[in-house]
Motif scaffolding. Sequence first.
Motif, PDB file in Angstrom:
ATOM      1  N   ALA A  66       1.042  -1.307  -0.166  1.00  0.00           N
ATOM      2  CA  ALA A  66       0.082  -0.171  -0.064  1.00  0.00           C
ATOM      3  C   ALA A  66       0.486   1.321  -0.254  1.00  0.00           C
ATOM      4  CB  ALA A  66      -0.625  -0.130   1.253  1.00  0.00           C
ATOM      5  N   ILE A  67       2.029   1.255   0.493  1.00  0.00           N
ATOM      6  CA  ILE A  67       3.154   2.403   0.787  1.00  0.00           C
ATOM      7  C   ILE A  67       3.656   2.173  -0.634  1.00  0.00           C
ATOM      8  CG2 ILE A  67       4.839   2.978   2.111  1.00  0.00           C
ATOM      9  CD1 ILE A  67       4.108   1.622   4.688  1.00  0.00           C
ATOM     10  N   LYS A  68       3.800   1.139  -1.170  1.00  0.00           N
ATOM     11  CA  LYS A  68       4.879   1.791  -2.774  1.00  0.00           C
ATOM     12  C   LYS A  68       3.290   2.421  -3.525  1.00  0.00           C
ATOM     13  CE  LYS A  68       8.163  -1.832  -1.903  1.00  0.00           C
ATOM     14  NZ  LYS A  68       8.919  -2.901  -1.816  1.00  0.00           N
ATOM     15  N   GLU A  69       2.429   1.702  -3.392  1.00  0.00           N
ATOM     16  CA  GLU A  69       1.463   2.078  -5.006  1.00  0.00           C
ATOM     17  C   GLU A  69       1.189   3.579  -4.503  1.00  0.00           C
ATOM     18  OE1 GLU A  69      -1.864  -0.665  -4.198  1.00  0.00           O
ATOM     19  OE2 GLU A  69      -0.897  -2.615  -5.198  1.00  0.00           O
ATOM     20  N   SER A  70       0.397   4.157  -3.164  1.00  0.00           N
ATOM     21  CA  SER A  70       0.316   5.333  -2.692  1.00  0.00           C
ATOM     22  C   SER A  70       1.658   6.423  -3.023  1.00  0.00           C
ATOM     23  CB  SER A  70       0.168   5.392  -0.864  1.00  0.00           C
ATOM     24  OG  SER A  70      -0.975   4.270  -1.227  1.00  0.00           O
ATOM     25  N   TRP A  71       2.441   5.883  -3.079  1.00  0.00           N
ATOM     26  CA  TRP A  71       4.093   6.543  -2.806  1.00  0.00           C
ATOM     27  C   TRP A  71       3.715   7.306  -4.614  1.00  0.00           C
ATOM     28  CZ3 TRP A  71       7.071   9.586  -0.644  1.00  0.00           C
ATOM     29  CH2 TRP A  71       8.624  10.034  -1.007  1.00  0.00           C
ATOM     30  N   HIS A  72       3.826   6.368  -5.723  1.00  0.00           N
ATOM     31  CA  HIS A  72       3.725   6.679  -7.139  1.00  0.00           C
ATOM     32  C   HIS A  72       2.324   7.985  -7.583  1.00  0.00           C
ATOM     33  CE1 HIS A  72       7.498   4.251  -7.590  1.00  0.00           C
ATOM     34  NE2 HIS A  72       7.318   2.979  -6.570  1.00  0.00           N
ATOM     35  N   GLN A  73       1.638   7.511  -6.259  1.00  0.00           N
ATOM     36  CA  GLN A  73       0.243   7.943  -6.474  1.00  0.00           C
ATOM     37  C   GLN A  73       0.007   9.785  -6.746  1.00  0.00           C
ATOM     38  OE1 GLN A  73      -2.810   5.672  -5.067  1.00  0.00           O
ATOM     39  NE2 GLN A  73      -2.662   3.551  -5.974  1.00  0.00           N
ATOM     40  N   ILE A  74       1.259  10.196  -5.450  1.00  0.00           N
ATOM     41  CA  ILE A  74       1.337  11.084  -5.421  1.00  0.00           C
ATOM     42  C   ILE A  74       1.889  12.071  -6.711  1.00  0.00           C
ATOM     43  CG2 ILE A  74       2.215  12.912  -4.180  1.00  0.00           C
ATOM     44  CD1 ILE A  74       2.920  10.636  -1.857  1.00  0.00           C
ATOM     45  N   ASP A  75       1.559  13.383  -7.124  1.00  0.00           N
ATOM     46  CA  ASP A  75       1.521  14.075  -8.451  1.00  0.00           C
ATOM     47  C   ASP A  75       2.171  14.644  -8.081  1.00  0.00           C
ATOM     48  OD1 ASP A  75      -0.256  16.192  -8.211  1.00  0.00           O
ATOM     49  OD2 ASP A  75      -1.388  14.433  -7.619  1.00  0.00           O
ATOM     50  N   ALA A  76       2.861  15.118  -9.212  1.00  0.00           N
ATOM     51  CA  ALA A  76       3.562  16.278  -9.167  1.00  0.00           C
ATOM     52  C   ALA A  76       3.134  17.752  -9.052  1.00  0.00           C
ATOM     53  CB  ALA A  76       4.347  16.318 -10.547  1.00  0.00           C
ATOM     54  N   GLU A  77       2.280  17.796  -9.384  1.00  0.00           N
ATOM     55  CA  GLU A  77       1.887  19.231  -8.989  1.00  0.00           C
ATOM     56  C   GLU A  77       1.672  19.328  -7.713  1.00  0.00           C
ATOM     57  OE1 GLU A  77      -2.023  19.990 -10.955  1.00  0.00           O
ATOM     58  OE2 GLU A  77      -1.790  19.838 -12.255  1.00  0.00           O
ATOM     59  N   TYR A  78       1.433  18.098  -6.834  1.00  0.00           N
ATOM     60  CA  TYR A  78       1.118  18.912  -5.291  1.00  0.00           C
ATOM     61  C   TYR A  78       2.200  18.392  -4.560  1.00  0.00           C
ATOM     62  CZ  TYR A  78       0.600  17.521  -0.808  1.00  0.00           C
ATOM     63  OH  TYR A  78       0.175  16.923   0.932  1.00  0.00           O
ATOM     64  N   CYS A  79       3.889  17.843  -5.091  1.00  0.00           N
ATOM     65  CA  CYS A  79       5.301  18.380  -4.442  1.00  0.00           C
ATOM     66  C   CYS A  79       5.575  19.756  -5.466  1.00  0.00           C
ATOM     67  CB  CYS A  79       5.829  17.919  -5.294  1.00  0.00           C
ATOM     68  SG  CYS A  79       5.856  15.526  -4.728  1.00  0.00           S
TER      69      CYS A  79
END
Length: 322
Positions: A284-297
């Motif tokens: 779940a951590i790995k999947e969620s990490w890759h779902q964080i988009d660049a716009e949010y960062c």
Amino acid sequence: MAPTREMSLETKERIVKLLEEGNPSRMVAKDVGCSQSAVSKIWTKYKQHGMVVKAKRTGRPRKTSKRQDKQLKEVGVNVCDRTVRNRLKEMGFQYRKAKRKPALTPKHKRTRLQWAKERQSWTVDDWMKVVFSDESRICIGQGDDAGTFVWCRSSEIYEEACLKKTTKFPQSLMIWGCMSGKGTGEMTVVNSSINAQVYIDILDSFLIPSIEQMFGDDEIIFQDDNASCHRAKTVKAFLEERHIQSMSWPANSPDLNPIENLWWRLKKMVHKKGPTSKADLATAIKESWHQIDAEYCLSLIKSMPHRLKAVIKAKVLRGEKT
């Protein structure tokens, strides 16, 4: 039709004006949208008092005067808790959950102020060159810190559907990750305690590829906090050997690190996936990490000038020298 007690002063004055002009009470009642009896009562009171009588205030009588409101503590007015809460609301206060913030010593505050002042002229473009990093622990069931609310009757509070299950010793994983205004970098689960050598291995295996992926050969500034393993001489030597500039960081200042906001979002995303074991949690951590988009960062990096201004402004508001 609205009852008389709910009628505004303007409506009552209009009723009196229409009646004085000779209009029949039936027409006046139809015009303002009330009953004839209400019109009659208002007219009777007007003739008795020679003026439009303002309706009596509904609800409990006010226990304090405006003067006493300002001196509620000093004058010793005998009032209930509800009155105090009502007065606080009138003055703009709200009952809130206290924000968590690390305790800061005077030295910490001076260091934070100096650090903010040294970078107060930095633009978003300057902050785009910084790679922020940190470790964080994620537990199964974590991510719902605000509490869970349910609708139920008093007899149903212990029904299965109305409970939030808790675990005394929840399973958890420690992770390391990094980010910049270009998006998330590499992230890894750390299965051992972190000492200087373990930290160097993490930087070599995950920070270096992240820098190459996001920045290529461009120069960057690397941020990490003041954990003892981060500040070891061997770690410093490793970064110098790789020609990576390290950013100084004020102690006890997670509020200045935008990756803390990213951890909050990541934990929320993991919580929604409902992992029940360590293996599920890691997935779940790995999947969620890759779902964080660049716009949010990018939005987090854009907040950096505001974070520094807040530190400087806090000192000014306290009357401290800046």
